[in-house]
Scaffold this active site. Structure first.
Site, PDB file in Angstrom:
ATOM      1  N   GLU A   1      88.253  75.686  58.317  1.00 48.71           N
ATOM      2  CA  GLU A   1      87.520  76.090  59.514  1.00 48.71           C
ATOM      3  C   GLU A   1      86.022  75.880  59.313  1.00 48.71           C
ATOM      4  O   GLU A   1      85.456  76.377  58.337  1.00 48.71           O
ATOM      5  CB  GLU A   1      87.817  77.561  59.825  1.00 48.71           C
ATOM      6  CG  GLU A   1      89.261  77.780  60.253  1.00 48.71           C
ATOM      7  CD  GLU A   1      89.778  79.189  59.989  1.00 48.71           C
ATOM      8  OE1 GLU A   1      88.962  80.096  59.769  1.00 48.71           O
ATOM      9  OE2 GLU A   1      91.015  79.358  59.965  1.00 48.71           O
TER      10      GLU A   1
ATOM     11  N   GLU B   1      95.195  79.627  59.875  1.00 47.54           N
ATOM     12  CA  GLU B   1      95.384  79.531  58.428  1.00 47.54           C
ATOM     13  C   GLU B   1      96.771  79.009  58.064  1.00 47.54           C
ATOM     14  O   GLU B   1      96.919  78.248  57.103  1.00 47.54           O
ATOM     15  CB  GLU B   1      95.123  80.880  57.753  1.00 47.54           C
ATOM     16  CG  GLU B   1      93.642  81.245  57.616  1.00 47.54           C
ATOM     17  CD  GLU B   1      93.009  81.701  58.922  1.00 47.54           C
ATOM     18  OE1 GLU B   1      93.750  81.930  59.896  1.00 47.54           O
ATOM     19  OE2 GLU B   1      91.766  81.824  58.980  1.00 47.54           O
TER      20      GLU B   1
ATOM     21  N   GLN C   1      88.018  80.427  54.995  1.00 40.99           N
ATOM     22  CA  GLN C   1      86.611  80.758  55.239  1.00 40.99           C
ATOM     23  C   GLN C   1      86.166  81.965  54.407  1.00 40.99           C
ATOM     24  O   GLN C   1      85.068  81.975  53.862  1.00 40.99           O
ATOM     25  CB  GLN C   1      86.379  80.993  56.715  1.00 40.99           C
ATOM     26  CG  GLN C   1      84.912  81.059  57.058  1.00 40.99           C
ATOM     27  CD  GLN C   1      84.662  80.728  58.516  1.00 40.99           C
ATOM     28  OE1 GLN C   1      84.615  81.632  59.343  1.00 40.99           O
ATOM     29  NE2 GLN C   1      84.530  79.459  58.821  1.00 40.99           N
ATOM     30  N   PHE C   2      87.019  82.954  54.356  1.00 40.63           N
ATOM     31  CA  PHE C   2      86.909  84.024  53.361  1.00 40.63           C
ATOM     32  C   PHE C   2      88.314  84.168  52.785  1.00 40.63           C
ATOM     33  O   PHE C   2      89.291  84.031  53.521  1.00 40.63           O
ATOM     34  CB  PHE C   2      86.469  85.358  53.989  1.00 40.63           C
ATOM     35  CG  PHE C   2      85.001  85.407  54.291  1.00 40.63           C
ATOM     36  CD1 PHE C   2      84.101  86.018  53.425  1.00 40.63           C
ATOM     37  CD2 PHE C   2      84.508  84.823  55.450  1.00 40.63           C
ATOM     38  CE1 PHE C   2      82.745  86.045  53.707  1.00 40.63           C
ATOM     39  CE2 PHE C   2      83.152  84.846  55.734  1.00 40.63           C
ATOM     40  CZ  PHE C   2      82.259  85.468  54.859  1.00 40.63           C
TER      41      PHE C   2
ATOM     42  N   HIS D   1      85.929  91.191  54.028  1.00 41.78           N
ATOM     43  CA  HIS D   1      85.089  90.125  53.481  1.00 41.78           C
ATOM     44  C   HIS D   1      84.735  90.472  52.038  1.00 41.78           C
ATOM     45  O   HIS D   1      83.621  90.243  51.580  1.00 41.78           O
ATOM     46  CB  HIS D   1      83.806  89.951  54.302  1.00 41.78           C
ATOM     47  CG  HIS D   1      84.033  89.407  55.675  1.00 41.78           C
ATOM     48  ND1 HIS D   1      84.558  90.151  56.690  1.00 41.78           N
ATOM     49  CD2 HIS D   1      83.806  88.171  56.198  1.00 41.78           C
ATOM     50  CE1 HIS D   1      84.633  89.411  57.787  1.00 41.78           C
ATOM     51  NE2 HIS D   1      84.194  88.217  57.523  1.00 41.78           N
TER      52      HIS D   1
END
Ligand SMILES: Cc1ncc(C[n+]2csc(CCOP(=O)(O)OP(=O)(O)O)c2C)c(N)n1
Ligand SMILES: Cc1ncc(C[n+]2csc(CCOP(=O)(O)OP(=O)(O)O)c2C)c(N)n1
Ligand SMILES: [Mg+2]
Ligand SMILES: [Mg+2]
Lengths: 378, 336, 378, 336
Positions: D37, D68, D90-91, D137
């Site tokens: 992404e 994902e 992305q994380f 995160h």
């Protein structure tokens, strides 16, 4: 106090409607409602502007996903809800937390929403918020207020909304659940599973797609093959409508139609609101966004500020004089360009209440970190 | 319902015990909803919910689409609205398809809300190997969830435990992951008369399935029976194994483990999940923390090899713990 | 040998077409093709019947998800593929493993498929199969043959198909990837994510939905709000067509259209084949299925046996005499009612080859259980 | 690309090291595809892939939808077709949304096919707490994947390790999960000159970050620096801690651990993931298996509490391991 903004109950209060608008939900709004809506736009904008400034000064811990320029989606969708309805805002919808049920009175203690104090306490990472600063400021919520807490995982609240709707209906309730999602989030598997489930069971779930044409740094054509994300609805045989997300009354109309449809037992639907992200994805992204987003697109968006669009409509309808419209000039300005004078004083005061509370609220104590993993005393 | 009424003197199997618990709780708690794939019209792949929909209606017994994430997510929503929810995973293996909703949404809700929202959701489903189910109908994946704070993890090995723990699960205000061992569902050998009345088994209390003084075998689920068989063989050699059936993994009954080891000074953990980062490793680490001074030999574990569960029988048996291996390891530890 | 069954290359072999069928892909099939298709239906049926019988005798380890009565979907969809195309069959599609590329010659050693020997070795849980009986018989595959291995997790191969398609196109290939899915599986999140991705990138992935009206014990109206699962396509702006899954030529037409569309770079599409499950979900479910499925529905399905439907069409077209059509009577019978005499001898012999091989193939040795977790010598 | 060319005498940060590895491997292997992404137009949330798409084109550097499961699944398909794939989460927290494709599809492909299909897929993403990222995160969820046989698990703590291990990952024919510590991405203190040329770091070899004789501290990723700081404090007291940075978890370098403990006779494992069923517990269990006879005190672990990572700083620090705790535990073990 519960609002019942459905056609039948609200008819008596209806303002005069122009012929072409005859059957639109907005025709049932009073002149005062129209002015209230404008004021709510100011409030949403002011909250965002204030946070942008605080963040720039390094006073806030979280990432800010600005809702600047997308306020009409929030205000227009929330305005017609009943107190007993539910919402699930996500990262870009922070004003929704305290603007839910605002129509029942900004200072109404029974308002079914989070208070401005609670929201600010969370923003300032303090213990005075219901979540006691345990999760990031954009993931807050409050069960007793009908606000579903999101995780970061996009689209993840839609099945929760479906579950709430199912259970509420079982209990004889008539709540409608509004979920907010960016257009990019509609690519998630759970979006599909949840809407399919809601469609099978005709659950009163309205999925609002805030199409701001970017998902972080990815433009829509890489997220979805069609331009209109409302078309996602077609795969489930449910209605999908498109609203001008800069026009609060168009949003109000389309969402109210979806809400009425849901409340009457016909099932879920999707409302796509075409809108425009004023800044970067988050405040950390402002500089890079300036590079990846075409200038013309940014300009085009800037020129349709929802406050300005609302004002011209109100002037046109005669609810606002030109002079009144000129009084507060928050529109078409960047956050940095605005001052408190650009907003109605009651808006500024309202937020001040929240910030004052937050600043006085203590930090959560360290030991709380180890608490509430489980409900004890089962 | 004749199938579920208590009958004195009648032995019942593990599946029936679970069925009874669900029936009874659905009856006792009108706010309890059941959801899952094929649980209504069909009555569940294994029949655990047979007749449940006829009894409690389509509103409370929901045949869900094949959407594990939606099943978990809607269960979260229902529980948020105050319901209790029993959600079935058709096989526990498919829980991976609803993984995010479980670990990031359901498990953390109470924590994130500083206690405002507790979710009474019981996720349950058939689990375990040794039955030729191959990679996707054999898993024991409890370690993923034990590693995700906010979920209680339960795995009974007897009919009465299964019933009592299921009743506790369906009443617990927290999310519970309930592992049912499908190879035990209809195993005649373990049938037993169930206690009369509304009897629950509390979480966090292990059960000593056999007393012994020479070594402690810690296990749960199917491998408890491997341990029992191994203990018989060891007994022929004059070695007395004490067998602890944990019953609940989270919360864990550290006391029972500790007090047994303080007596036997030796411990072997037996577990059918893959070795690395499995619950067996966790137990070894805990034992080190709580009973190191009592150990005369290293706390060891016997687990599945670090492989999936293969299909062909020789392969399946090769990678899984066996009675013989338990006997050998126990002997080695006792001689250590 | 590579077949190129597209309009241009196959035109010369075209059989005479009835006026109304002028533009249908089937009009390019020769009379021999028609007869070959019938024979392939027999082969698929015979495989299933044989497995049902073996399973009843307790000789097989796995659960059997019978494809009885759904053979036209497999034969019709596979018949027009090129050798270089890929497929991903799932639990109910076992004949596809060895019927892929069958048109290039049943005994062609270069055929890009699994051999009947390999498939049977897996069914009998032996080491002679490419997967050496490590996973269940319905999850087999072979990379070198263009067959994607499924896990049990439904719809899970669609993203894999998209990835194969993406990589093949990057390498200049023109492969089309056909994925098979039950209608119930379309409710999975990964179905959505994968088809969305394929649609964004216009990947040559054709999703076949075998709508047999039941997902295990759940009827379609509890899985999806619409009757036609082809409508799932609408949410992605891709074509969705519907085939009569009992009519092998209708399946051929609709799938070939989708395949040509994909191969020409226009992107993915969905073909729903309406069909009928003859037995329970798996063989363990036969008795219960008799209770949960309405008798009329079972009758209705039984009366449209794809072999019978194919035969009448062939007789009508003059490719088969009535006498020839009467020769092998596998149709409209349950597995138990059929005997080897109901099938062409070459079909029976073909399967015998596979079974003989399987019975002689050794069990995998126990130590293999610990092997191949990783590719060594990296 | 000026940003990634090797420059003698220039210190580089952890992020740049990873970026260089990816650039170089994309250049060396035309069959390597990158997907994730926002990795193309934007260049990645943290800028790891900045400029990559401009260099290698939109076909090889794909901006994926927020999907994902599709990212992992298509990576599997591309690898099946012979490509190497770098897939960014992305994380790392969002990996839960692609969980099934990882553990049941990607991890098992080689096993299921008896070796026919090896998938060269590297899943990588920013991970780790201590930065105020809150529940979603901040995760270190490596234990889930270490418990899923068929995936290699890597977590470097220095720029040169990050570069060398990333190159190894992108060439390894097996699936690799690569944990990048986002708090280290731009940490000035750890910048270093990267070795010249095409230098890889092999999997399965730990690195001794500090030699000592009194206790072994085993760690990886961010907590290595907590251990180093603790060692400084212990040194002031005359206590010498040996610090092992595992670098790869699967495969694990048991030898280095064992040989260190055979010298120090004491070991503490430090890890920022939740305690139960984390990799720290696995290490304690392994140590018991391979070095029990060398232990003069129990092998202990210091981990995050069994909680999510909360947002507010006092809360976050409360649940995570600290330098002080390491010092105290080390002292206690040395005194044991
Ligand atoms: C499952 C998941 N994957 C990735 C992310 C990281 N992420 C956060 S916001 C975002 C972009 C969202 O775009 P959109 O849905 O259009 O909402 P917008 O930010 O434009 O309002 C991404 C990729 C996430 N939060 N969840
Ligand atoms: C993700 C997942 N959930 C549940 C199952 C269990 N399961 C196996 S087959 C099946 C029904 C499938 O129905 P459908 O897709 O219509 O295919 P059919 O069997 O009818 O051909 C179910 C629920 C599974 N295999 N995978
Ligand atoms: Mg967006
Ligand atoms: Mg079906």
């Amino acid at each position: 106090m519960t609002l019942t903004p459905t056609a039948s109950s609200a008819k008596s209060k209806a303002a005069d409607a122009a012929p072409g608008e005859q059957r639109l939900p907005r025709t049932l709004l009073t002149p005062e409602d129209h002015l209230e809506i404008l004021k709510q736009l100011y409030l949403a904008r002011y909250f965002d502007v204030r946070l942008i400034k605080e963040k720039k000064r390094g006073r806030l811990r979280g990432t800010l996903y600005s809702s600047h320029n997308q306020e009409a989606v929030l205000v227009g969708s929330l305005f017609g809800l009943k107190s007993t309805d539910w919402i699930s805002p996500i990262h870009r919808d922070m004003p929704a937390f305290f603007m839910k049920d605002l129509r029942s009175g900004w200072d109404n203690p029974d308002r079914r929403a989070m208070s401005i104090e609670e929201v600010c306490a969370q923003v300032w990472c303090k213990s005075g918020s219901p979540g006691r600063a345990r999760d990031n400021w954009s993931h807050i919520g409050k069960k007793s207020a009908g606000i579903i807490h999101s995780t970061s995982m996009l689209a993840g609240t839609i099945p929760v909304a479906a579950g709430v709707a199912y259970a509420d209906r079982l209990d004889g309730g008539d709540a409608v659940i509004l979920t907010y999602n960016g257009e990019g989030s509609t690519a998630q598997g759970v979006f599909h599973e949840a809407i399919n489930f809601a469609a099978v069971h005709k659950l009163p779930v309205v999925t609002i797609i805030e199409n701001n044409h970017w998902a972080y740094g990815t433009p829509t054509h890489l997220e979805y093959p069609l331009q209109d994300f409302a078309r996602r609805a077609d795969g489930y045989g449910i209605p999908g409508s498109i609203a001008d997300g800069q026009d609060v009354f168009d949003v109000y109309d389309k969402v109210m139609e979806a809400v009425d449809y849901a409340r009457s037992g016909k099932g879920p639907s999707i409302v796509e609101c075409k809108t425009f992200r004023a800044y970067g994805h988050g405040d950390h992204d402002d500089d890079r966004a300036a590079k990846y987003r075409p200038v013309e697109e940014v300009e085009r968006g800037r020129n349709r500020d929802p406050i300005a669009v609302c004002k011209s409509y109100l002037v046109e309808k005669g609810y606002l004089t030109n002079a009144e419209a000129e009084k507060y000039k928050a529109e078409n300005k960047s956050a940095g360009e605005t001052t408190d004078e650009d907003f109605p004083p009651e808006v500024v005061a309202y937020l001040k209440r929240g910030v004052d509370f937050a600043l006085k609220s203590p930090d959560p104590s360290p030991e709380e970190g180890g608490m509430w993993v489980f409900r004890e005393g089962a | 319902m004749a199938t579920v009424a208590h009958e004195v003197g009648i032995k019942k199997n593990y599946l029936t015990a679970i069925k009874e618990a669900i029936y009874e709780e659905m009856g006792l708690n009108p706010g309890l909803i059941s959801i899952g794939e094929d649980i209504g019209i069909l009555g569940g792949a294994f029949g655990v919910t047979e007749g449940l929909q006829a009894q409690y209606g389509t509103q409370r017994v929901i045949d869900a689409p094949i959407s594990e994430a939606a099943i978990v997510g809607t269960a979260v929503g229902m529980a948020l609205q105050g319901k209790a929810v029993m959600a079935e995973m058709q096989f526990i293996d498919f829980i991976s398809c609803g993984f995010d909703q479980i670990v990031n949404n359901m498990a953390t809700y109470h924590y994130r809300t500083a206690g405002e929202v507790a979710l009474n959701v019981t996720l349950r489903g058939p689990a375990g190997a040794y039955g030729g189910g191959a990679l996707y109908h054999s898993q024991m994946n409890e370690a993923w969830f034990a590693h995700s704070p906010g979920i209680k993890v339960v795995c009974p090995s007897t009919p009465s435990d299964a019933k009592g723990l299921m009743k506790t699960a369906l009443r617990d205000p927290n999310p519970v992951l309930f592992y049912e061992i499908k190879e035990l569902y209809r195993l005649r050998d373990i049938e037993e008369e169930l206690p009369e009345g509304d009897v629950t088994v509390p979480f966090g209390q292990a059960s000593v399935r056999r007393a012994g003084k020479d070594i402690t075998l810690v296990s749960y689920g199917q491998t408890v029976y491997h341990c029992l068989k191994a203990a018989d063989i060891l007994a022929e050699q004059g070695l007395e194994a004490e067998i602890i059936d944990l019953r609940t993994l989270v919360p864990l009954d550290e006391e029972s483990i500790k007090s047994s080891i303080s007596k036997t000074n030796r411990v072997l953990v037996v577990n059918e999940a893959p070795k690395t980062c499995g619950f067996a490793g966790e137990l070894v680490a805990r034992i080190n923390e709580i009973a190191f001074e009592h150990l005369d030999a290293p706390a060891l574990r016997l687990t599945r090899m670090d492989t999936p569960v293969p299909w062909a029988k020789p392969l399946e048996l090769f990678v899984l713990p066996s009675v013989n291996q338990i006997v050998e390891l126990a002997q080695r530890l006792i001689r250590y």
